[in-house]
Design an enzyme around this catalytic site. Structure first.
Site, PDB file in Angstrom:
ATOM      1  N   HIS A  95      33.487 -27.520   7.912  1.00  0.00           N
ATOM      2  CA  HIS A  95      32.671 -27.722   6.705  1.00  0.00           C
ATOM      3  C   HIS A  95      31.615 -26.632   6.646  1.00  0.00           C
ATOM      4  CE1 HIS A  95      30.719 -29.788   3.410  1.00  0.00           C
ATOM      5  NE2 HIS A  95      29.586 -29.387   3.968  1.00  0.00           N
ATOM      6  N   ASP A 174      27.388 -41.928  -1.106  1.00  0.00           N
ATOM      7  CA  ASP A 174      26.964 -40.524  -1.170  1.00  0.00           C
ATOM      8  C   ASP A 174      27.147 -39.954  -2.574  1.00  0.00           C
ATOM      9  OD1 ASP A 174      26.075 -37.974   0.056  1.00  0.00           O
ATOM     10  OD2 ASP A 174      28.049 -37.347  -0.654  1.00  0.00           O
ATOM     11  N   ARG A 181      19.926 -37.150  -6.086  1.00  0.00           N
ATOM     12  CA  ARG A 181      19.130 -36.114  -5.407  1.00  0.00           C
ATOM     13  C   ARG A 181      19.089 -34.841  -6.235  1.00  0.00           C
ATOM     14  NH1 ARG A 181      22.268 -35.408  -0.300  1.00  0.00           N
ATOM     15  NH2 ARG A 181      20.826 -33.718   0.097  1.00  0.00           N
ATOM     16  N   SER A 196      24.581 -36.845   4.258  1.00  0.00           N
ATOM     17  CA  SER A 196      25.522 -36.690   3.147  1.00  0.00           C
ATOM     18  C   SER A 196      26.796 -35.985   3.631  1.00  0.00           C
ATOM     19  CB  SER A 196      24.834 -35.882   2.035  1.00  0.00           C
ATOM     20  OG  SER A 196      25.752 -35.399   1.103  1.00  0.00           O
ATOM     21  N   LYS A 200      30.732 -38.032   4.888  1.00  0.00           N
ATOM     22  CA  LYS A 200      32.045 -37.715   4.311  1.00  0.00           C
ATOM     23  C   LYS A 200      33.003 -37.201   5.381  1.00  0.00           C
ATOM     24  CE  LYS A 200      29.781 -35.405   1.262  1.00  0.00           C
ATOM     25  NZ  LYS A 200      29.086 -34.720   0.204  1.00  0.00           N
TER      26      LYS A 200
HETATM   27  N1  URA Z   1      26.696 -30.756   0.666  1.00  0.00           N
HETATM   28  C1  URA Z   1      26.781 -32.098   0.669  1.00  0.00           C
HETATM   29  O1  URA Z   1      27.872 -32.659   0.676  1.00  0.00           O
HETATM   30  N2  URA Z   1      25.634 -32.806   0.683  1.00  0.00           N
HETATM   31  C2  URA Z   1      24.419 -32.231   0.680  1.00  0.00           C
HETATM   32  O2  URA Z   1      23.438 -32.931   0.701  1.00  0.00           O
HETATM   33  C3  URA Z   1      24.347 -30.835   0.671  1.00  0.00           C
HETATM   34  C4  URA Z   1      25.511 -30.117   0.666  1.00  0.00           C
END
Ligand code: URA
Length: 440
Positions: A95, A174, A181, A196, A200
């Site tokens: 990621h 999320d 946010r 966040s 995931k």
């Molecule tokens: N990517 C995400 O999935 N969440 C965040 O808060 C920032 C970047």
């Protein structure tokens, strides 16, 4: 006949205002408070304005590791976890926290699959100046981002990797929180970013995870010390959840590679898969692939550098694209209009601001302002020279691409102070491509 009395409304376990006040007054939130507030927000019992206040209190007053870990678990538990136990190969994912020209997932997923890993890449779309993997791949004619669970399994079993959209059941808390946010200026809080991303990735069910945490002007965390802190928190969250997690903090002060924009980045990724491509993209792809294979405990079928040269990664890419309806041989979209920006002076390029390039590509139509908007497949920027290279006044520095020429003016404005050229022998100002590695 009498009416059966309505069942009493079950009272909620907490009041949102008390939880907001606790964080406002710098108290730690308890595990039950965290579980309840995430669940109640997902159910619509806690209102957006209450959650906004809580998010701002978290941004201002922080959370300790126990709170972040519980907040992450509560977000995971708001949906379903994926299960890849039927696969014969170890699962491993990467990621990136996002950057300008960051197309690494495109060559990396098929490369790691070609070397023996199973890569379940559930990706997102771009928001603001950073691009999204799905937007890039959607520039390939026919390619489909949305797959059923059965289709996802079929692609990963037949190709070794799948890149697709996360379904609505993956950490739904999320999805709501991220949208909130975005409009309440509470994105840039380490506990919120870390939970966040990791909710995931943990819900995605990968066995190992490599995080590419970007730093520099084009990244969420421009300060390397903050990027390190974010990386450390995410590595701890992954490790606690039983996922072998490591992070590399990498440079995003200069765009990655020579393109920013959807189809332009696909073209560059295919060059990398064909054994060519820009040196920084190749180096980062190979470094991340070696880390992924090592973290997953895989004895590689090929060294990643060889798999880019011998066609193994390209074969996997083609299979992956075809399995999702795409035509790997189709011509990629080209924007209707181009505009060349030339160098204003002769000398060495000392700086090239990644954020400026990202904003310019976005203004050309490569990105979106709100989730749900469409993007232009052909829009973006080609970079003809990078820091460390010399250039002659009047020679092309950037080519801007868009379908809507009225976008050029604001895109050109964004690049006004992007590049510094010097003829005095000044040292090039760049972060090293890989700043540090953080392990659990
Ligand atoms: N990517 C995400 O999935 N969440 C965040 O808060 C920032 C970047």
């Amino acid at each position: 006949m009498g009416v059966w009395p309505k069942p009493p409304v079950m009272s909620e376990q907490f009041a949102a205002v008390e939880i907001i006040a606790a964080k406002r007054d710098k108290y730690e939130l308890t595990d039950p408070q965290i579980d309840w507030v995430i669940d109640a927000y997902t159910r619509g019992v806690v209102a957006d304005e209450q959650m906004s206040a809580l998010l701002m209190a978290i941004l201002l007053n922080g959370m300790n590791m126990r709170e972040i870990s519980r907040w992450t678990d509560a977000m995971i538990n708001s949906g379903k976890r994926m299960d890849w136990s039927m696969l014969t190969r170890p699962t491993v994912d990467k990621h990136s926290t996002g950057g300008v020209g960051d197309k690494i997932t495109l060559p990396l997923a098929p490369l790691v699959a070609a070397c023996g890993g199973a890569v379940p890449q559930l990706s997102g779309r771009g928001l603001g100046h950073t691009g999204g993997t799905l937007d890039k791949l959607e520039s390939i004619p026919g390619w489909r981002a949305s797959l059923t669970n059965e289709e996802m399994l079929h692609v990963i079993q037949s190709c070794g990797a799948v890149i697709c959209a996360a379904g609505p059941g993956l950490a739904p808390a999320d999805k709501k929180l991220y949208a909130l946010r975005d409009v309440t200026s509470t994105v840039e809080a380490i506990p919120l970013i870390a939970s966040s991303i990791m909710s995931k990735k943990i819900a995605e069910g990968t066995g190992a995870l490599i995080l590419d945490v970007k730093t520099g002007n084009g990244a969420f965390m421009s300060d390397p010390a903050k990027a390190r802190e974010l990386a450390q928190v995410m590595v701890q969250l992954g490790t606690r959840a039983g996922v072998t997690t490591r992070a590399l903090v990498t440079a995003m002060d200069v765009p990655l590679g020579l393109t920013a924009g959807n189809a332009l980045e696909v073209r560059e990724s295919v060059e990398v898969l064909a054994g060519g491509g820009p040196a920084d993209v190749v180096e980062l792809t190979i470094t991340l692939a070696r880390e992924m294979l090592d973290a997953a405990g895989i004895k590689p079928l090929h060294d990643p550098a060889d798999a880019l040269k011998n066609g193994a990664a390209m074969d996997t890419w083609r299979a992956m694209i075809e399995a999702q309806g795409g035509d790997p041989d189709a011509s990629l979209p080209i924007a209707k209009e181009q505009h060349i920006i030339t160098a204003s002076a002769s000398g060495e390029i000392i700086e090239m601001n990644a954020l400026d390039v990202g904003i310019s590509a976005w203004r050309l139509g490569a990105g979106r302002e709100r989730l749900g908007e469409s993007v232009q497949a052909g829009a973006g920027i080609e970079i003809h020279a990078k820091p460390g290279q010399t250039i002659t006044a009047g020679k092309p520095l950037f080519t801007l691409h868009t379908d809507e020429p009225e976008r050029f003016e604001r895109a050109i404005e964004a690049l006004a102070n992007c590049v510094r050229i010097s003829s005095t022998g000044e040292k090039v100002e760049r972060l090293p491509l890989i700043l540090e590695k953080i392990t659990g």
